[in-house]
Design a protein around this motif. Sequence first.
Motif, mmCIF file in Angstrom:
data_model
loop_
_atom_site.group_PDB
_atom_site.id
_atom_site.type_symbol
_atom_site.label_atom_id
_atom_site.label_comp_id
_atom_site.label_asym_id
_atom_site.label_seq_id
_atom_site.Cartn_x
_atom_site.Cartn_y
_atom_site.Cartn_z
ATOM 1 N N MET A 1 8.140 14.812 5.332
ATOM 2 C CA MET A 1 7.391 15.330 6.579
ATOM 3 C C MET A 1 6.264 16.060 6.224
ATOM 4 S SD MET A 1 9.421 14.237 8.874
ATOM 5 C CE MET A 1 8.803 15.001 10.012
ATOM 6 N N THR A 2 6.192 16.636 4.857
ATOM 7 C CA THR A 2 5.294 17.676 4.690
ATOM 8 C C THR A 2 4.936 17.493 3.063
ATOM 9 O OG1 THR A 2 6.792 19.295 3.930
ATOM 10 C CG2 THR A 2 5.971 19.562 6.108
ATOM 11 N N ASN A 3 3.891 18.068 2.590
ATOM 12 C CA ASN A 3 3.636 17.981 1.107
ATOM 13 C C ASN A 3 4.978 18.879 0.454
ATOM 14 O OD1 ASN A 3 1.321 16.868 1.264
ATOM 15 N ND2 ASN A 3 0.209 18.496 1.585
ATOM 16 N N SER A 4 5.384 18.466 -0.344
ATOM 17 C CA SER A 4 6.725 19.052 -1.032
ATOM 18 C C SER A 4 6.669 18.657 -2.564
ATOM 19 C CB SER A 4 8.113 18.740 -0.338
ATOM 20 O OG SER A 4 9.061 19.151 -0.764
ATOM 21 N N SER A 5 7.828 18.976 -2.998
ATOM 22 C CA SER A 5 7.922 18.569 -4.559
ATOM 23 C C SER A 5 9.379 18.083 -4.824
ATOM 24 C CB SER A 5 7.739 19.477 -5.503
ATOM 25 O OG SER A 5 8.702 20.725 -5.328
ATOM 26 N N ILE A 6 9.527 17.096 -6.002
ATOM 27 C CA ILE A 6 10.774 16.687 -6.375
ATOM 28 C C ILE A 6 10.719 16.968 -7.820
ATOM 29 C CG2 ILE A 6 12.600 14.534 -6.465
ATOM 30 C CD1 ILE A 6 11.056 13.313 -4.391
ATOM 31 N N GLY A 7 11.820 17.807 -8.345
ATOM 32 C CA GLY A 7 11.906 18.010 -9.976
ATOM 33 C C GLY A 7 10.646 18.652 -10.162
ATOM 34 N N GLY A 8 9.898 19.667 -9.319
ATOM 35 C CA GLY A 8 8.942 20.011 -9.949
ATOM 36 C C GLY A 8 7.455 19.246 -9.972
ATOM 37 N N HIS A 9 7.599 18.019 -9.432
ATOM 38 C CA HIS A 9 6.464 17.158 -9.251
ATOM 39 C C HIS A 9 6.087 17.395 -7.911
ATOM 40 C CE1 HIS A 9 7.137 15.464 -13.401
ATOM 41 N NE2 HIS A 9 8.382 15.236 -12.845
ATOM 42 N N ILE A 10 4.627 17.236 -7.504
ATOM 43 C CA ILE A 10 4.206 17.295 -6.414
ATOM 44 C C ILE A 10 4.422 15.938 -5.574
ATOM 45 C CG2 ILE A 10 1.998 17.657 -5.047
ATOM 46 C CD1 ILE A 10 1.087 19.752 -6.997
ATOM 47 N N SER B 1 3.452 14.133 -1.999
ATOM 48 C CA SER B 1 2.680 14.403 -0.761
ATOM 49 C C SER B 1 3.199 13.918 0.433
ATOM 50 C CB SER B 1 1.139 14.275 -0.786
ATOM 51 O OG SER B 1 0.955 12.720 -1.333
ATOM 52 N N LYS B 2 2.793 14.584 1.663
ATOM 53 C CA LYS B 2 3.198 14.099 2.992
ATOM 54 C C LYS B 2 3.069 12.570 3.149
ATOM 55 C CE LYS B 2 2.245 14.896 7.771
ATOM 56 N NZ LYS B 2 1.753 15.710 8.608
ATOM 57 N N GLY B 3 4.427 11.992 3.837
ATOM 58 C CA GLY B 3 3.794 10.553 3.832
ATOM 59 C C GLY B 3 4.670 9.574 2.761
ATOM 60 N N LYS C 1 14.914 19.009 5.025
ATOM 61 C CA LYS C 1 14.137 18.849 6.175
ATOM 62 C C LYS C 1 12.659 18.473 5.754
ATOM 63 C CE LYS C 1 15.878 22.319 9.443
ATOM 64 N NZ LYS C 1 15.700 23.650 9.794
ATOM 65 N N ASP C 2 12.209 18.720 4.302
ATOM 66 C CA ASP C 2 10.982 18.236 4.090
ATOM 67 C C ASP C 2 10.917 16.662 3.927
ATOM 68 O OD1 ASP C 2 10.429 20.807 3.566
ATOM 69 O OD2 ASP C 2 10.004 20.675 1.523
ATOM 70 N N PHE C 3 12.354 16.067 3.698
ATOM 71 C CA PHE C 3 12.333 14.725 3.455
ATOM 72 C C PHE C 3 13.319 13.808 4.471
ATOM 73 C CE2 PHE C 3 11.379 16.632 -0.621
ATOM 74 C CZ PHE C 3 10.395 15.729 -1.259
ATOM 75 N N PRO D 1 0.722 -1.133 0.096
ATOM 76 C CA PRO D 1 0.072 0.036 -0.086
ATOM 77 C C PRO D 1 0.916 1.308 -0.050
ATOM 78 C CG PRO D 1 0.033 -0.928 2.228
ATOM 79 C CD PRO D 1 0.948 -1.459 1.466
ATOM 80 N N HIS D 2 2.057 0.980 0.168
ATOM 81 C CA HIS D 2 2.984 2.389 0.348
ATOM 82 C C HIS D 2 3.461 2.832 -0.945
ATOM 83 C CE1 HIS D 2 2.899 1.162 4.693
ATOM 84 N NE2 HIS D 2 3.347 0.040 4.306
ATOM 85 N N TYR D 3 3.043 4.144 -1.309
ATOM 86 C CA TYR D 3 3.726 4.776 -2.418
ATOM 87 C C TYR D 3 4.753 5.213 -2.202
ATOM 88 C CZ TYR D 3 4.318 8.145 -6.201
ATOM 89 O OH TYR D 3 4.722 8.981 -7.070
ATOM 90 N N THR D 4 5.735 5.078 -3.005
ATOM 91 C CA THR D 4 7.248 5.189 -2.828
ATOM 92 C C THR D 4 7.696 5.721 -4.058
ATOM 93 O OG1 THR D 4 7.178 3.167 -1.503
ATOM 94 C CG2 THR D 4 9.247 4.029 -2.509
ATOM 95 N N VAL D 5 8.734 6.788 -4.023
ATOM 96 C CA VAL D 5 9.412 7.463 -5.008
ATOM 97 C C VAL D 5 10.704 6.897 -5.171
ATOM 98 C CG1 VAL D 5 10.248 9.613 -5.780
ATOM 99 C CG2 VAL D 5 7.786 9.412 -5.492
ATOM 100 N N VAL D 6 11.267 6.618 -6.394
ATOM 101 C CA VAL D 6 12.758 6.113 -6.504
ATOM 102 C C VAL D 6 13.516 7.079 -7.093
ATOM 103 C CG1 VAL D 6 14.217 4.235 -7.105
ATOM 104 C CG2 VAL D 6 11.916 3.646 -6.582
ATOM 105 N N ILE D 7 14.630 7.575 -6.464
ATOM 106 C CA ILE D 7 15.476 8.485 -7.247
ATOM 107 C C ILE D 7 16.670 7.900 -7.861
ATOM 108 C CG2 ILE D 7 16.851 10.544 -6.680
ATOM 109 C CD1 ILE D 7 14.649 11.483 -4.684
#
Length: 483
Positions: free
Chosen positions: A357-366, A368-370, A73-75, A52-58
């Motif tokens: 930790m909060t809603n943020s963005s990576i590479g301009g993509h939104i 969300s927190k969590g 801090k956001d991440f 169930p966990h949405y995960t972004v891979v960099i």
Amino acid sequence: VTEPLARGSIPCLPRLPFLGSLPWLGGGLPPHLLFTQMSHRYGPLFGLYLGPHYTVVINSHQHAREVLMQKGKDFAGRPSMVTTNLLTRGGKDIAFSDYTPLWKHHRRLVHNSFTLFGEGTTRLQDIVLSEVDSLCVELLSSEKQGFDPSSAVTRAVTNIICTLVFSATYRHGDAELQEVIQYNNGIVETIARGGLVDIYPWLKVFPNKSLSKLKKCITIRDQLLTRKLQEHKLSRSDGEPRDLLDALLKGQTGGQGQKSSEPKDDELTDDHVLMTAAETFGAGVETTSTTLLWILAYLLHHPEVQERVQKELDEHVGSERTVTISDRGQLPYLNSVINEGMRIRPVSPVLIPHTAMTNSSIGGHIVSKGTRVLVNMWSIHHDPRHWDKPDLFKPERFLDHRGQQVTPSSFLPFGAGPRVCVGKSLAILELFLFLSSLLQRMSFRVPHGAPLPNLQGRLGVVLQPLPFKVVVIPRAGWEDGGK
Ligand code: HEM
Ligand code: PLO
């Protein structure tokens, strides 16, 4: 400043209800290689569902810097996982604890006590050099037919950490030391390997071989460390802290720990002290010894690199005196060998998972927190757009045309930002002093008829080389073992 939002969302692997993207993650490749392969298809930034966990891979250094540094801090959060919660009594450590005010205080305390021993003073260097000396003596009198260097290296590194954490050193064959090494190995094999219980926590109610092995190792660890903590409390004085345990006890409110009253949210409990000692131990031993063994393995594959390091050592240090950390600036090639080892075989090929930790963005993509974020350092360290022939061991890539050291932006073996490795300067000091002293005094060769070390590695919580054998040949001036 608002950055332009990128068009479209982060490409995502297919998913099924409940299973998430797991059916697409098969094939048996370890995660760092699997994610690297996927980045060729989906691009350097992609998403997937671990259950169930949405995960972004960099997979690119630009995104890694954004997540770890610019938006550090956001991440800076950590996900809660079954295995690491067992290991750390629910995050009472540094590495697997979520980002909270208490964590910040705790991390600062550990960091300060490292610098107490570190950079400015000679104490740390003396501790390391004394272990390095014993290691050299042991290796120089070793089996002439060839032997596996890992236990001698692990013991030397373990002794350094033991001195730093609780002022103890072990002699060869000590039963307690054997115990430490064994439980550590057990934990390395069973902890947080993207195992299913960390995805579906309710699975822990079913019998699970790996989980019960982990629990057994943790029990052994806890018995040993509780004993050390008790001994320490009894022998402690008001003076300067002798070691990390003293410093942590001093850092607790009132220095008394939590016996009678209920622990408050902003206090370091005895559990915190215990978990930090255990973690410094684990992190300090596994990472440094693994890196040293990887570098040895590569030196066996590249005798010409070994010779060039020795030439540099002969020119700047000679054989009459011990190498010290003040020689570091004079030995750019050796430093490059260390860097190249950490580039080509990062001990932590996918950093510890981060969470937003909060809603943020990576590479301009939104984002969300969590959201969970995995930084694939392997693909960053093997990115052909930034590294020429990334699969080859070429220390010169860390030198410019004048032979001066350079640090490419795609090189982040310790991570960066608020979650950067706390042991970074200790690790660099150790790697430098070990390799310089070893190569000053001896050469390493593959035993006659033995194969070259396998460079594939085996992924536990760290990426380790498979066992290999070496023969040690004393260099001129060190034939008597340097005794
Ligand atoms: C974290 C690498 C040695 C203690 C980390 C991380 C990496 C790393 C990649 C994770 C960063 C992230 O999640 O963003 C290394 C390497 C080492 C090394 C390559 C040696 C060659 C050490 C040593 C110690 C140590 C010697 C302690 C004595 C820690 C701790 C953390 C950490 C406590 C957690 C930091 C946090 O989450 O805030 N290290 N490390 N490491 N390292 Fe190291
Ligand atoms: C190693 C085995 C020990 O018994 C427990 C332990 C504590 C901290 C972990 C370490 C293990 C493995 C390497 C880790 C470290 C924290 C930071 C470090 C994950 C599991 C890295 C490389 O990220």
